[in-house]
Write a protein that holds these residues in place. Structure first.
Motif, PDB file in Angstrom:
ATOM      1  N   LEU A 185       0.833  -1.186  -0.079  1.00  0.00           N
ATOM      2  CA  LEU A 185       0.058  -0.132   0.165  1.00  0.00           C
ATOM      3  C   LEU A 185       1.117   1.233   0.432  1.00  0.00           C
ATOM      4  O   LEU A 185       1.789   1.177   0.666  1.00  0.00           O
ATOM      5  N   GLU A 186       0.552   2.134  -0.747  1.00  0.00           N
ATOM      6  CA  GLU A 186       1.163   3.823  -0.668  1.00  0.00           C
ATOM      7  C   GLU A 186       0.102   4.831  -0.195  1.00  0.00           C
ATOM      8  O   GLU A 186      -0.731   4.861  -0.943  1.00  0.00           O
ATOM      9  N   ALA A 187       0.936   5.227   0.309  1.00  0.00           N
ATOM     10  CA  ALA A 187       0.316   6.748   0.626  1.00  0.00           C
ATOM     11  C   ALA A 187       0.570   7.644   1.354  1.00  0.00           C
ATOM     12  O   ALA A 187       1.702   7.191   2.275  1.00  0.00           O
ATOM     13  N   LEU A 188       0.901   8.560   0.617  1.00  0.00           N
ATOM     14  CA  LEU A 188       2.192  10.049   0.810  1.00  0.00           C
ATOM     15  C   LEU A 188       1.913  10.978   1.744  1.00  0.00           C
ATOM     16  O   LEU A 188       2.104  11.300   2.531  1.00  0.00           O
ATOM     17  N   ASP A 189       0.534  10.864   2.065  1.00  0.00           N
ATOM     18  CA  ASP A 189      -0.387  11.660   2.814  1.00  0.00           C
ATOM     19  C   ASP A 189      -1.596  11.239   3.283  1.00  0.00           C
ATOM     20  O   ASP A 189      -1.424  10.319   3.255  1.00  0.00           O
ATOM     21  N   PRO A 192      -5.453  10.415   2.258  1.00  0.00           N
ATOM     22  CA  PRO A 192      -5.944   8.964   1.842  1.00  0.00           C
ATOM     23  C   PRO A 192      -6.001   8.189   2.512  1.00  0.00           C
ATOM     24  O   PRO A 192      -6.320   6.783   2.642  1.00  0.00           O
ATOM     25  N   TRP A 193      -4.974   7.857   3.446  1.00  0.00           N
ATOM     26  CA  TRP A 193      -4.287   6.663   4.796  1.00  0.00           C
ATOM     27  C   TRP A 193      -5.736   6.524   4.947  1.00  0.00           C
ATOM     28  O   TRP A 193      -5.925   5.236   5.166  1.00  0.00           O
ATOM     29  N   ALA A 194      -6.203   7.515   5.532  1.00  0.00           N
ATOM     30  CA  ALA A 194      -7.860   7.431   6.299  1.00  0.00           C
ATOM     31  C   ALA A 194      -8.591   6.757   5.448  1.00  0.00           C
ATOM     32  O   ALA A 194      -9.459   6.072   6.276  1.00  0.00           O
ATOM     33  N   ALA A 239     -10.604  -7.824  -4.565  1.00  0.00           N
ATOM     34  CA  ALA A 239     -11.069  -7.053  -5.653  1.00  0.00           C
ATOM     35  C   ALA A 239     -12.131  -5.103  -4.039  1.00  0.00           C
ATOM     36  O   ALA A 239     -11.722  -4.622  -4.725  1.00  0.00           O
ATOM     37  N   ARG A 240     -12.411  -5.942  -3.475  1.00  0.00           N
ATOM     38  CA  ARG A 240     -12.618  -4.600  -3.160  1.00  0.00           C
ATOM     39  C   ARG A 240     -11.111  -3.690  -2.220  1.00  0.00           C
ATOM     40  O   ARG A 240     -11.680  -2.513  -2.207  1.00  0.00           O
ATOM     41  N   ILE A 241     -10.734  -4.887  -1.969  1.00  0.00           N
ATOM     42  CA  ILE A 241      -9.459  -3.728  -2.088  1.00  0.00           C
ATOM     43  C   ILE A 241      -9.198  -2.889  -2.982  1.00  0.00           C
ATOM     44  O   ILE A 241      -8.535  -1.492  -2.491  1.00  0.00           O
ATOM     45  N   ARG A 242      -8.906  -3.089  -4.047  1.00  0.00           N
ATOM     46  CA  ARG A 242      -8.648  -2.549  -5.346  1.00  0.00           C
ATOM     47  C   ARG A 242      -9.772  -0.830  -5.208  1.00  0.00           C
ATOM     48  O   ARG A 242      -9.361   0.024  -5.763  1.00  0.00           O
ATOM     49  N   ALA A 245      -9.100   1.678  -2.423  1.00  0.00           N
ATOM     50  CA  ALA A 245      -7.949   2.610  -2.728  1.00  0.00           C
ATOM     51  C   ALA A 245      -7.738   3.296  -3.981  1.00  0.00           C
ATOM     52  O   ALA A 245      -7.371   4.432  -3.587  1.00  0.00           O
ATOM     53  N   SER A 246      -8.339   3.180  -5.560  1.00  0.00           N
ATOM     54  CA  SER A 246      -8.882   3.860  -5.782  1.00  0.00           C
ATOM     55  C   SER A 246     -10.040   5.421  -5.782  1.00  0.00           C
ATOM     56  O   SER A 246      -9.408   6.165  -5.644  1.00  0.00           O
TER      57      SER A 246
END
Length: 598
Positions: A185-189, A192-194, A239-242, A245-246
């Motif tokens: 997983l990548e979230a730079l801020d 989007p993480w939350a 599929a739900r994880i994708r 993230a989107s």
């Protein structure tokens, strides 16, 4: 020095003949890169031990030689191969933080970095000679020096007077979906993480508690995340994880096996060097009369963030260049990243010590004009902005060539335009997508990208290598050069030996227990790769002995091993590195230069 005779070449080492000898781990990456730069080099004899030696001749008078050993600052008995270098320098400790115990990297990381640094030393020496320096320069490098360089941020932080901002405890990605798909997983801020975790209905307290260790995992090589977050992903489909993230603006990437990614990549160099058509019409800078380093008198403008570009510029500075760092108004926010030495981040100093800084708002017309003015008098412009940003700001290669036709314009990217569907070009996402997470661990460990920043650091080394190639090409052609390196190139360089083994009918992954250290009564020891099988049968005996007693017993039987460094804060006082690690005027730890020139 006047302008060089203009020649038609696209590779800086065309016409250079190279001889090499030594162990493949230290010679093979260097030879591949030197050939890609145009050198003619026959296959060297395969010698399992000893140092690597290189001799290059044909491009100008004299010859350039290089010597790269496993041990240059460590005692030879403690650094005889990749495993022992990883152990003694603390690399096994940093890579093992995620798991709570030291672990050896199954890839030859120290040797690969040493090999790339050897190429840099050879290119720098040739460039210095072309600029009027030593006629027959000699470069000395070492896998131990390379390892200390790659660990410099971790060493600086561990030896700062302040504590870390987050807990150093086991844990971290990758995560696992209900179907068993392991992913990064990548979230730079934090936003989007939350959003990502709220989309999956993770407990709010776990979401808040998980952000700091996740954010700092690049710096600490571990991420003790709340178990509730791992439990959340195990309860939902891939599929739900994708979808989550989107919707959140985060990115996810499944861990790809090496066998899959091998089919997608062709045979290519880890960088591109493209000379411009226009002949350079500016003065060719000469070496300062008393210069001891080959890049003295050259100016590098660096607009870098995080690790990749700042490290590349740092290496150019160690070679003598004057590095001017472009920072946003108010300065680089990472200057205050804890832990600090005299109010400056120890980690930041490890990459940016000795650079001059200029604050410029590159988003404004005035700032863009100011940067173009600086580029008019520079030799190199280096950045790692997001794709398209330089052109958006009017600072792309054509924009800056208009004010300086002789500029070496260097872009250190994530993916080098590889595919349209790749994830964000950050270290752990590149590891996941290219199979590094599989190659870095032996067959009895689940694939997982190392939380040590393997690819950012190696990407920085390749960035400096590409710039040096561009500078040497400019010296030969009288033309500016556009250079691009990438994290993808770093991943491909690191995994190439695994893919070669697979192509020859062997396994891409190393066997079970490969480079696993052994516990003693008071610590850990690591045998050399050649001695590991014999030591494995004595593991019960070793647990009853101190580390020193265990080493004495093994060496009495002709087996090679060293103690595993598990406390980076104590490394400056380790007798194996007596006097090697120093401190700067702010009190921050300094690792030795990766080269010596004579």
């Amino acid at each position: 020095m006047g302008h060089p005779v203009v020649i038609r070449t696209t590779r800086p080492l065309e016409g250079v003949h190279l001889e090499a000898s030594g162990p493949p781990a230290l010679t093979a990456p260097a030879l591949g890169h030197l050939r890609a730069l145009g050198a003619a080099a026959p296959e060297p004899p395969r010698t399992p031990g000893g140092p690597a030696r290189f001799a290059a001749a044909g491009n100008g008078p004299g010859r350039v030689t290089a010597h790269t050993a496993w041990a240059d600052v460590l005692p030879r008995a403690h650094a005889v191969d990749e495993a022992t270098v990883q152990a003694a320098t603390g690399m096994m400790h940093v890579h093992g933080r995620r798991d709570g115990a030291p672990r050896g990297l199954a890839v030859d990381y120290a040797a690969t970095c040493a090999s790339v640094l050897t190429v840099q030393g050879l290119l720098a020496a040739m460039l210095g000679r072309a600029r009027g320096g030593t006629r027959n320069p000699h470069v000395t490098a070492g896998a131990d020096r390379a390892a200390l360089l790659t660990l410099s941020q971790y060493l600086a932080a561990a030896n700062a007077p302040e504590a870390e901002a987050v807990e150093l405890s086991p844990g971290g990605p990758p995560f696992t979906a209900a179907c068993g798909t392991r992913f990064e997983l990548e979230a730079l801020d934090p936003a989007p993480w939350a959003r990502f975790w709220r989309e999956l209905r993770a407990p709010e307290e776990a979401v808040r508690a998980g952000w700091p260790p996740f954010q700092f995992r690049y710096a600490t090589a571990c991420a003790p995340l709340p178990e509730e977050l791992h439990r959340t992903t195990r309860g939902v489909s891939w599929a739900r994880i994708r979808q989550a993230a989107s919707a959140a603006g985060a990115e996810v990437c499944p861990l790809h096996p090496l066998t899959d990614t091998a089919a997608e990549r062709g045979s290519r160099a880890p960088w591109t060097l493209t000379p411009r058509e226009e002949t350079w019409d500016g003065p060719a800078p000469g070496t300062a009369p008393d210069a001891a380093l080959p890049l003295a008198g050259l100016t590098v403008l660096e607009a870098g963030r995080r690790i990749q570009a700042p490290l590349a510029a740092h290496l150019l500075g160690l070679l003598g260049a004057d590095v001017v760092r472009i920072e946003p108004p108010g300065g680089d926010p990472l200057r205050g990243m804890p832990p600090c030495c005299s109010d400056v981040s120890a980690r930041w100093l490890a990459l940016n010590r000795g650079k001059r800084a200029v604050q410029i708002d590159i988003k404004s017309r005035a700032g863009q004009a100011e940067l173009r003015e600086l580029a008019a008098g520079a030799d190199v412009f280096l950045h790692n902005w997001a794709p398209g940003k330089a052109e958006q700001f009017g600072l792309g290669p054509d924009h800056l060539a208009a004010v300086n036709t002789g500029l070496v314009y260097a872009y250190t990217s994530g993916w080098a335009g590889w595919q349209a569907d790749v994830p964000m070009g950050t270290d752990f996402m590149v590891q996941a997508r290219t199979g590094v997470g599989e190659a870095a661990r032996p067959a009895d460990e689940a694939p997982a990208p190392s939380l040590m920043t393997l690819i950012d650091v190696l990407g920085g080394l390749l960035g400096a290598e590409a710039v040096l190639g561009g500078l040497l090409l400019r010296a030969r052609t009288g033309r500016g050069v556009r250079v691009e390196s990438s994290l993808l190139g770093a991943a491909e360089t690191l995994t190439a030996p695994a893919l070669h083994r697979a192509a020859a009918g062997g396994g891409a992954r190393r066997p079970a227990a490969f480079r696993s250290p052994f516990a003693t009564a008071d610590g850990w020891i690591a045998p050399s790769d050649d001695s590991a099988a014999a030591v494995r049968g004595r593991s019960a005996e070793l647990r009853q002995l101190t580390s020193q007693q265990a080493l004495d017993a093994l060496r009495a039987d002709g087996l090679a091993a060293t103690a595993v460094t598990t406390d980076l804060g104590a490394l400056p006082h380790d007798p194996r590195l007596a006097g090697v690690l120093t401190r700067d005027p702010l009190g921050s730890l300094v690792v030795p230069s990766p080269w010596r020139f004579a």
